[in-house]
Scaffold this motif. Structure first.
Motif, PDB file in Angstrom:
ATOM      1  N   GLN A 179      -6.304   2.943  -3.120  1.00  0.00           N
ATOM      2  CA  GLN A 179      -6.300   4.330  -2.601  1.00  0.00           C
ATOM      3  C   GLN A 179      -5.066   5.082  -3.094  1.00  0.00           C
ATOM      4  O   GLN A 179      -5.133   6.258  -3.456  1.00  0.00           O
ATOM      5  N   ALA A 180      -3.920   4.398  -3.091  1.00  0.00           N
ATOM      6  CA  ALA A 180      -2.680   5.037  -3.549  1.00  0.00           C
ATOM      7  C   ALA A 180      -2.771   5.384  -5.030  1.00  0.00           C
ATOM      8  O   ALA A 180      -2.415   6.487  -5.454  1.00  0.00           O
ATOM      9  N   LEU A 181      -3.294   4.433  -5.826  1.00  0.00           N
ATOM     10  CA  LEU A 181      -3.382   4.672  -7.268  1.00  0.00           C
ATOM     11  C   LEU A 181      -4.288   5.869  -7.565  1.00  0.00           C
ATOM     12  O   LEU A 181      -3.937   6.749  -8.372  1.00  0.00           O
ATOM     13  N   ARG A 182      -5.428   5.927  -6.896  1.00  0.00           N
ATOM     14  CA  ARG A 182      -6.376   7.026  -7.125  1.00  0.00           C
ATOM     15  C   ARG A 182      -5.733   8.364  -6.775  1.00  0.00           C
ATOM     16  O   ARG A 182      -5.828   9.343  -7.523  1.00  0.00           O
ATOM     17  N   GLY A 212     -10.040   3.336 -14.516  1.00  0.00           N
ATOM     18  CA  GLY A 212      -9.758   2.599 -15.746  1.00  0.00           C
ATOM     19  C   GLY A 212      -8.606   1.620 -15.649  1.00  0.00           C
ATOM     20  O   GLY A 212      -8.224   1.018 -16.654  1.00  0.00           O
ATOM     21  N   THR A 213      -8.018   1.451 -14.475  1.00  0.00           N
ATOM     22  CA  THR A 213      -6.923   0.490 -14.269  1.00  0.00           C
ATOM     23  C   THR A 213      -7.400  -0.621 -13.338  1.00  0.00           C
ATOM     24  O   THR A 213      -7.958  -0.347 -12.269  1.00  0.00           O
ATOM     25  N   ARG A 214      -7.163  -1.865 -13.751  1.00  0.00           N
ATOM     26  CA  ARG A 214      -7.538  -3.020 -12.938  1.00  0.00           C
ATOM     27  C   ARG A 214      -6.408  -3.330 -11.963  1.00  0.00           C
ATOM     28  O   ARG A 214      -5.273  -3.586 -12.395  1.00  0.00           O
ATOM     29  N   VAL A 215      -6.683  -3.309 -10.672  1.00  0.00           N
ATOM     30  CA  VAL A 215      -5.694  -3.639  -9.643  1.00  0.00           C
ATOM     31  C   VAL A 215      -6.046  -5.018  -9.093  1.00  0.00           C
ATOM     32  O   VAL A 215      -7.185  -5.244  -8.668  1.00  0.00           O
ATOM     33  N   THR A 216      -5.083  -5.940  -9.126  1.00  0.00           N
ATOM     34  CA  THR A 216      -5.349  -7.304  -8.650  1.00  0.00           C
ATOM     35  C   THR A 216      -4.290  -7.709  -7.639  1.00  0.00           C
ATOM     36  O   THR A 216      -3.091  -7.539  -7.881  1.00  0.00           O
ATOM     37  N   VAL A 217      -4.748  -8.229  -6.519  1.00  0.00           N
ATOM     38  CA  VAL A 217      -3.851  -8.699  -5.454  1.00  0.00           C
ATOM     39  C   VAL A 217      -3.933 -10.218  -5.381  1.00  0.00           C
ATOM     40  O   VAL A 217      -5.032 -10.785  -5.343  1.00  0.00           O
ATOM     41  N   TYR A 218      -2.775 -10.866  -5.377  1.00  0.00           N
ATOM     42  CA  TYR A 218      -2.675 -12.318  -5.213  1.00  0.00           C
ATOM     43  C   TYR A 218      -2.039 -12.575  -3.853  1.00  0.00           C
ATOM     44  O   TYR A 218      -0.847 -12.299  -3.660  1.00  0.00           O
ATOM     45  N   ALA A 239      -3.355  12.991   2.693  1.00  0.00           N
ATOM     46  CA  ALA A 239      -4.614  12.962   1.934  1.00  0.00           C
ATOM     47  C   ALA A 239      -5.686  12.164   2.661  1.00  0.00           C
ATOM     48  O   ALA A 239      -6.857  12.545   2.676  1.00  0.00           O
ATOM     49  N   TYR A 240      -5.306  11.036   3.259  1.00  0.00           N
ATOM     50  CA  TYR A 240      -6.325  10.126   3.811  1.00  0.00           C
ATOM     51  C   TYR A 240      -6.461  10.219   5.330  1.00  0.00           C
ATOM     52  O   TYR A 240      -7.477   9.803   5.879  1.00  0.00           O
ATOM     53  N   GLY A 241      -5.421  10.763   6.013  1.00  0.00           N
ATOM     54  CA  GLY A 241      -5.500  10.822   7.471  1.00  0.00           C
ATOM     55  C   GLY A 241      -5.403  12.227   8.042  1.00  0.00           C
ATOM     56  O   GLY A 241      -5.511  12.419   9.251  1.00  0.00           O
ATOM     57  N   GLY A 242      -5.146  13.192   7.176  1.00  0.00           N
ATOM     58  CA  GLY A 242      -5.039  14.573   7.630  1.00  0.00           C
ATOM     59  C   GLY A 242      -3.624  14.920   8.077  1.00  0.00           C
ATOM     60  O   GLY A 242      -2.699  14.098   8.020  1.00  0.00           O
ATOM     61  N   GLU A 243      -3.452  16.162   8.556  1.00  0.00           N
ATOM     62  CA  GLU A 243      -2.125  16.670   8.884  1.00  0.00           C
ATOM     63  C   GLU A 243      -1.473  15.886  10.027  1.00  0.00           C
ATOM     64  O   GLU A 243      -0.253  15.661  10.020  1.00  0.00           O
ATOM     65  N   ASP A 244      -2.269  15.439  10.992  1.00  0.00           N
ATOM     66  CA  ASP A 244      -1.689  14.666  12.106  1.00  0.00           C
ATOM     67  C   ASP A 244      -1.051  13.372  11.599  1.00  0.00           C
ATOM     68  O   ASP A 244       0.032  12.987  12.050  1.00  0.00           O
ATOM     69  N   ALA A 245      -1.723  12.714  10.675  1.00  0.00           N
ATOM     70  CA  ALA A 245      -1.186  11.461  10.137  1.00  0.00           C
ATOM     71  C   ALA A 245       0.095  11.719   9.356  1.00  0.00           C
ATOM     72  O   ALA A 245       1.056  10.943   9.431  1.00  0.00           O
ATOM     73  N   THR A 288       4.195   0.200   2.887  1.00  0.00           N
ATOM     74  CA  THR A 288       4.981  -0.490   1.858  1.00  0.00           C
ATOM     75  C   THR A 288       4.230  -0.527   0.531  1.00  0.00           C
ATOM     76  O   THR A 288       4.808  -0.256  -0.524  1.00  0.00           O
ATOM     77  N   VAL A 289       2.945  -0.851   0.581  1.00  0.00           N
ATOM     78  CA  VAL A 289       2.164  -0.877  -0.664  1.00  0.00           C
ATOM     79  C   VAL A 289       2.159   0.506  -1.312  1.00  0.00           C
ATOM     80  O   VAL A 289       2.382   0.648  -2.529  1.00  0.00           O
ATOM     81  N   VAL A 290       1.941   1.530  -0.505  1.00  0.00           N
ATOM     82  CA  VAL A 290       1.907   2.907  -1.026  1.00  0.00           C
ATOM     83  C   VAL A 290       3.245   3.259  -1.674  1.00  0.00           C
ATOM     84  O   VAL A 290       3.305   3.837  -2.769  1.00  0.00           O
ATOM     85  N   HIS A 291       4.326   2.913  -0.997  1.00  0.00           N
ATOM     86  CA  HIS A 291       5.683   3.172  -1.506  1.00  0.00           C
ATOM     87  C   HIS A 291       5.879   2.502  -2.866  1.00  0.00           C
ATOM     88  O   HIS A 291       6.363   3.134  -3.822  1.00  0.00           O
ATOM     89  N   GLU A 292       5.503   1.236  -2.975  1.00  0.00           N
ATOM     90  CA  GLU A 292       5.735   0.504  -4.227  1.00  0.00           C
ATOM     91  C   GLU A 292       4.818   1.005  -5.345  1.00  0.00           C
ATOM     92  O   GLU A 292       5.225   1.023  -6.512  1.00  0.00           O
TER      93      GLU A 292
END
Ligand code: ZN
Length: 494
Positions: free
Chosen positions: A287-290, A262-268, A378-384, A339-343
């Motif tokens: 992916q981070a938002l979800r 329900g949230t619109r994510v837009t990249v410029y 969550a996305y790469g497993g314990e090794d990541a 960086t994107v995930v952090h922000e």
């Protein structure tokens, strides 16, 4: 914020640039709070009615792209919640700080429509508006300020890139008079230390109508609810949700979007067949938002925007509903995902749950950095996750070798840029991994949800997570907090 590891070399001289004054704007109309539903996620609509007395900023004006100047008439409806009677109201003018290299000038001040006096502090980073009568606790007042703010051009590599015209994007970060914080009845008016984030503010509501050239796209905190077009201009009305600041940019960059929960994510960002930078940025942000919706609680806004700008002093920097990314980081892909995930995590830890970003900077920076580990797991497993932790450990080990280890919790003034980057980010994130190992992953996940739920739209401090963790675990975690964060977090047993 995701800072660079080396200090930017700021220029010492700021430029006072030309301004164009708009014609007089119509009188103030205090807006109905329900208009802000447009910016809030449906699950958060009821939050606005529950925060009816937050500061409400209503502004109308225009941007002259040629002179890089925004000219506004701003009306702040404010209820005195300081706990004391006040005789003046200090507003921060971030543009006048040397690192910003811009200029905000107040043209007129009024209280409840009546002209009043105002005065600047020596650095002009604060303007004090004189009240015509003492204003007691719980009293309401309308503060009107006419002002214009000019941003510099082409100084992204030497000044603060979130406040700059880089030729493609004009970034107006915190470019308006923002009422200073009052803590314990004392106005916080010291100039901020610019090693990290600068803006301390309570949750507020913003309703901004601005006329801009048709050549540019307005991207901002909040959501657009109306646009009026002429052949050469567009007048855009934007409302925010419950957010701590209002930042906008004008850009000619292309947009790419996706919707998550329900949230619109837009990249410029610049993009081409060879360069998939915008797509990679959008993938990381969605992916981070979800993930964080599930782990921290639903993001309460309709929109999240990410804009690439020319900047040297950060890889990325968070504003409410708007993230500015260093364009080199976006183009190269290096550090891009983390960086994107952090922000994105800062939208919970700084905006939704506030903290004093000067005296308690570790509170949001440690969590935003640890969110990178949560994302990898969550996305790469314990090794990541272990790979991300190993990089943080390597930074911390180097600091220990240099005999610079110290408590994570410090005032921004007492860190160096190097110790701030390692202690508040890397060591703070490693602390959260140690806490997770101590209390177990299930309790840790419950703790994060409870923390956001308890401090939503409020301010947390260095004791807040300790107290939530103690409630969740039913046993003391004081020793862990005292060892890693600050000795004062060890409470004496009764
Ligand atoms: Zn950060």
């Amino acid at each position: 914020m995701h800072t660079l590891r080396t200090a930017a070399r700021w220029l010492a001289v700021c430029g006072a640039l030309g301004v164009v004054l708009a014609s007089a704007a119509p009188p103030a109309q205090v807006h109905a709070w329900s208009v802000h539903h447009a910016a809030m996620h449906p699950t958060a609509h009821r939050d606005i009615a529950a925060h009816a007395d937050v500061p409400r900023y209503t502004s109308r004006g225009s941007v002259d792209v040629a002179t890089r100047t925004v000219t506004m008439e701003q009306h702040l409806e404010w209820v005195n919640s300081t706990g004391v009677t006040v005789t003046l109201l200090p507003f921060r003018l971030f543009a006048n700080l040397p690192d910003f290299a811009g200029q905000t000038t107040i043209v007129r001040a009024r209280i409840d429509g009546v002209p009043v006096g105002y005065r600047y502090n020596p650095t002009r980073s604060i303007v004090e508006v004189m009240l015509p009568y003492p204003l007691s606790q719980a009293s309401r007042v309308m503060v009107s300020l006419d002002y214009h703010t000019t941003i510099p051009a082409g100084l992204g590599q030497t000044k603060y890139g979130a406040f700059n015209d880089d030729g493609t994007t004009l970034s107006f970060a915190s470019a308006y008079p923002l009422l200073a914080m009052s803590i314990g009845g004392v106005w916080q008016t010291a100039d901020p230390d610019t090693k990290g984030d600068l803006v301390n503010s309570p949750i507020g509501l913003y309703d901004v109508t601005v006329t801009i050239p048709s050549t540019h796209q307005l991207v901002s905190t909040g959501s657009v609810i109306a646009v009026q077009q002429t052949p050469t201009t567009q007048t855009v009305r934007v409302v925010s949700g419950l957010q701590r600041d209002f930042t906008f940019v004008l850009t000619t960059l292309p947009a790419t979007s996706a919707t998550v929960d329900g949230t619109r994510v837009t990249v410029y960002a610049p993009t081409s067949e060879e360069n998939q930078a915008a797509t990679q940025t959008l993938t990381a942000a969605t992916q981070a938002l979800r993930l964080f919706n599930a782990r921290f609680g639903q993001y309460p806004y309709r929109e999240l925007d990410v804009v690439a700008v020319d900047a040297a002093s950060f890889y990325g920097v968070e504003y409410p509903g708007l993230i500015l990314m260093q364009d080199r980081t976006v183009a190269s892909g290096k550090r891009l995902e983390s960086t994107v995930v952090h922000e994105v995590a800062h939208q919970w830890f700084y905006n939704l749950v506030g903290n004093d970003v000067q005296s308690d900077a570790w509170v949001d920076e440690s969590l935003a950095t640890y969110a990178q580990v949560i994302y990898r797991r969550a996305y790469g497993g314990e090794d990541a996750a272990q790979s991300e932790l190993a990089e943080l450990q390597r930074q911390y080990d180097r600091l220990i070798e240099r005999e610079l280890d110290a408590p994570v919790q410090q005032h921004m003034r007492t860190y160096t840029l190097y110790t701030f980057n390692v202690l508040a980010y890397a060591k703070g994130a490693l602390f959260y991994e140690a806490l997770r190992n101590d209390i177990g992953p299930d309790a840790f996940d419950r703790m994060l949800l409870e923390y956001v739920s308890s401090y939503r739209y409020a301010h947390a401090d260095s004791t807040s997570m300790r107290d939530v963790a103690t409630t969740i675990c039913a046993f003391t975690v004081d020793a862990l907090f005292a060892t890693w964060i600050h000795p004062s977090l060890q409470r004496r047993l009764p």
